[in-house]
Each structure stands twice: as C-alpha cells, then as structure tokens.
Design an enzyme around this catalytic site. Structure first.
Site, PDB file in Angstrom:
ATOM      1  N   MET A  28      76.825  59.477   3.652  1.00 24.14           N
ATOM      2  CA  MET A  28      78.073  58.715   3.647  1.00 24.14           C
ATOM      3  C   MET A  28      78.965  59.124   2.476  1.00 24.14           C
ATOM      4  O   MET A  28      79.932  58.436   2.137  1.00 24.14           O
ATOM      5  CB  MET A  28      77.787  57.209   3.583  1.00 24.14           C
ATOM      6  CG  MET A  28      77.161  56.674   4.847  1.00 24.14           C
ATOM      7  SD  MET A  28      77.465  54.913   5.118  1.00 24.14           S
ATOM      8  CE  MET A  28      76.730  54.212   3.655  1.00 24.14           C
ATOM      9  N   GLY A  29      78.633  60.252   1.838  1.00 26.42           N
ATOM     10  CA  GLY A  29      79.436  60.702   0.705  1.00 26.42           C
ATOM     11  C   GLY A  29      78.945  60.096  -0.599  1.00 26.42           C
ATOM     12  O   GLY A  29      77.900  59.451  -0.659  1.00 26.42           O
ATOM     13  N   HIS A  35      70.754  63.323  -2.787  1.00 28.92           N
ATOM     14  CA  HIS A  35      71.250  63.990  -1.577  1.00 28.92           C
ATOM     15  C   HIS A  35      70.981  65.498  -1.635  1.00 28.92           C
ATOM     16  O   HIS A  35      70.579  66.115  -0.646  1.00 28.92           O
ATOM     17  CB  HIS A  35      72.761  63.777  -1.422  1.00 28.92           C
ATOM     18  CG  HIS A  35      73.170  62.360  -1.168  1.00 28.92           C
ATOM     19  ND1 HIS A  35      73.816  61.604  -2.106  1.00 28.92           N
ATOM     20  CD2 HIS A  35      73.015  61.560  -0.081  1.00 28.92           C
ATOM     21  CE1 HIS A  35      74.056  60.400  -1.608  1.00 28.92           C
ATOM     22  NE2 HIS A  35      73.579  60.353  -0.382  1.00 28.92           N
ATOM     23  N   GLN A  59      78.248  49.981   9.873  1.00 31.25           N
ATOM     24  CA  GLN A  59      77.005  49.511   9.252  1.00 31.25           C
ATOM     25  C   GLN A  59      77.265  48.623   8.041  1.00 31.25           C
ATOM     26  O   GLN A  59      76.322  48.220   7.359  1.00 31.25           O
ATOM     27  CB  GLN A  59      76.098  50.688   8.874  1.00 31.25           C
ATOM     28  CG  GLN A  59      76.605  51.577   7.757  1.00 31.25           C
ATOM     29  CD  GLN A  59      75.771  52.842   7.636  1.00 31.25           C
ATOM     30  OE1 GLN A  59      75.837  53.740   8.485  1.00 31.25           O
ATOM     31  NE2 GLN A  59      74.966  52.930   6.589  1.00 31.25           N
ATOM     32  N   GLU A 146      63.394  58.657   1.256  1.00 36.97           N
ATOM     33  CA  GLU A 146      62.489  57.521   1.404  1.00 36.97           C
ATOM     34  C   GLU A 146      62.972  56.272   0.659  1.00 36.97           C
ATOM     35  O   GLU A 146      62.364  55.217   0.795  1.00 36.97           O
ATOM     36  CB  GLU A 146      61.086  57.896   0.926  1.00 36.97           C
ATOM     37  CG  GLU A 146      60.384  58.879   1.849  1.00 36.97           C
ATOM     38  CD  GLU A 146      58.937  59.129   1.468  1.00 36.97           C
ATOM     39  OE1 GLU A 146      58.564  58.824   0.307  1.00 36.97           O
ATOM     40  OE2 GLU A 146      58.179  59.613   2.324  1.00 36.97           O
ATOM     41  N   VAL A 174      64.234  60.356  -5.250  1.00 40.94           N
ATOM     42  CA  VAL A 174      64.605  61.042  -6.487  1.00 40.94           C
ATOM     43  C   VAL A 174      65.064  59.967  -7.471  1.00 40.94           C
ATOM     44  O   VAL A 174      65.932  59.146  -7.163  1.00 40.94           O
ATOM     45  CB  VAL A 174      65.722  62.076  -6.247  1.00 40.94           C
ATOM     46  CG1 VAL A 174      66.143  62.723  -7.558  1.00 40.94           C
ATOM     47  CG2 VAL A 174      65.244  63.144  -5.266  1.00 40.94           C
TER      48      VAL A 174
END
Length: 249
Positions: A28-29, A35, A59, A146, A174
């Site tokens: 979604m940026g 990412h 959403q 995750e 991360v």
C-alpha cells in the site's frame, strides 16, 4: 523499472512474460526495509519481479486512518528502482474497482476475529483487492510479511478455496534494533512514541500470562485492543498515540 497504471496495460505486458517465473509483492506504499526484504526475496527466487503500490480504501473502516496513511509515491519509486524491480503497478480506484466495489470476496470465520472483530469489512477489502491483483498479475510466487499473520492465513485460505495456482510465501517479520516490528504506521508516532513503542514487542514476547501482559502494556501507556493465542501463535494489537500497532510471536 516500468511503471504500469492500467489493468489493460498490465494484462498486455503479462502476456509477454508467459513461461517466466513471476514474483509479486503487493503493497500500500510507504515502503520501508520490511517491504524491501520481500522484494529482494522475490527477485532472488523469480525471473521477473512485479510490485504493486495501491492504497486500498476498501480495507479502511476508519476514514481518518486512510487519509493519514504515511505514503510517499516518489520515495517508493526511488526505492523500488534502486532495488531493481522490473514492473511497478500503480492503479487508481476506478482501475481496481470498475464495479465500484459491488463484487467482493468474503471469508466468514477467521476474518471476524482479532483484527477483524472491531474493523468491519477490513478483510473483505483485503481479500477482494488481492484477488483482483492476483488475477491481473498471475504470479508464480506471492510474498507477504508475517507481521500481518492473520492476513497471510486468510490469503492462504483464499488461494486454496479458489484453486489458485499461486505459491504464497510468508516472510519473517523485519524489526528495528529495538525489536519494534517495522511498519509504515510507525512514521505517525512522535519521537516520544517511537521511544515507547518497542515496549510492545518486549512485553508481548516475555514469559508471562496474557492477562499480565495486558496489564503491563496498559501501565506502559498502550491501549490494548486484543492479545489472543490462536494455534500456538500469540496475536496482539495496541494503540499508541492513536496509532494502531500489531505484532505476533
């Protein structure tokens, strides 16, 4: 990197890629190192990498959350170009929803719990937009972090339920050195909030009861939405400075 803006252009390009393995990362940026870890894995395991950047309004049950989502398109383009992505798909609402969201994908069980319990329609929007993206991209492998483990499980179930020929690949969370899970929403926190936020993971991962973890988080200044164990995984969501943070261990 080629930037694609329409569904028709993506379909035409995708036809030229038949026979190649396609790695896909939907976002979604507001891209960050989390990412990019997905992108790098997609690049290492596939011949072609496609990343979508689309802030999906269906959403968001909270309009304010949508309006304040920390995304910067120019920064995202630079990051993906530097990462060596082949194609970036950047549709608009009319491109993704020519039906104005009259048709949707709905899951009737797990999506109603955890992050779905107080966010009506949230996972309907997630499943619908990802199904649309899957149909356009037709990836070999799709990569999801995750941190959104409930989302990953629901998407995995959708792939199985609709017999989609796609491998969904979960990638480890991360974290910052402090332990805080990387998230675009972290940018909405004040400097003081960023100092406090790592306590969320520290307390969640501690050897304590769920009730005690809730009490400790509240004492530390968090508003607890939920801490719930499902099939051996502990899911949690909290608010800090009106910013919603999620994690799981």
């Amino acid at each position: 990197m080629k930037i694609i803006k329409t569904a028709q252009e993506l379909k035409e390009i995708r036809r030229t890629l038949d026979g190649k393995t396609i790695g896909f990362v939907p976002t979604m940026g507001g891209l960050h190192a989390g990412h990019l870890s997905l992108v790098n894995r997609a690049k290492s395991e596939n011949q072609v990498t496609i990343v979508s950047v689309y802030l999906n309004p269906t959403q968001f049950n909270d309009k304010k959350d949508l309006e304040t989502y920390p995304a910067n398109f120019e920064d995202d383009v630079k990051l993906l170009e530097k990462a060596g992505v082949d194609y970036m798909f950047t549709p608009t609402y009319p491109v993704m929803y020519p039906d104005d969201y009259k048709y949707k994908v709905i899951e009737t069980d797990f999506s109603k719990t955890l992050c779905g319990a107080k966010r009506p329609g949230h996972f309907d929007g997630v499943l619908t937009v990802v199904m649309k993206l899957f149909n356009l991209v037709r990836p070999t492998n799709a990569y999801f972090g995750e941190k959104d483990y409930q989302q990953y499980q629901l998407l995995k179930g959708m792939i199985e339920a609709f017999f989609l020929d796609i491998n969904i690949i979960p990638c480890p969370i991360v974290r910052e050195e402090s332990g805080l899970a990387m998230s675009s929403r972290n940018r909405k926190l004040s400097p003081e909030g960023l100092k406090k936020a790592p306590e969320f993971h520290k307390i969640l991962a501690s050897d304590d009861t769920i009730d005690n973890k809730k009490a400790r988080l509240e004492k530390a200044g968090f508003i607890v939405d939920y801490i719930t164990e499902v099939k051996g995984r502990l899911y949690a969501a909290v608010f800090l400075e009106d910013v919603r943070l999620i994690d799981n261990v």
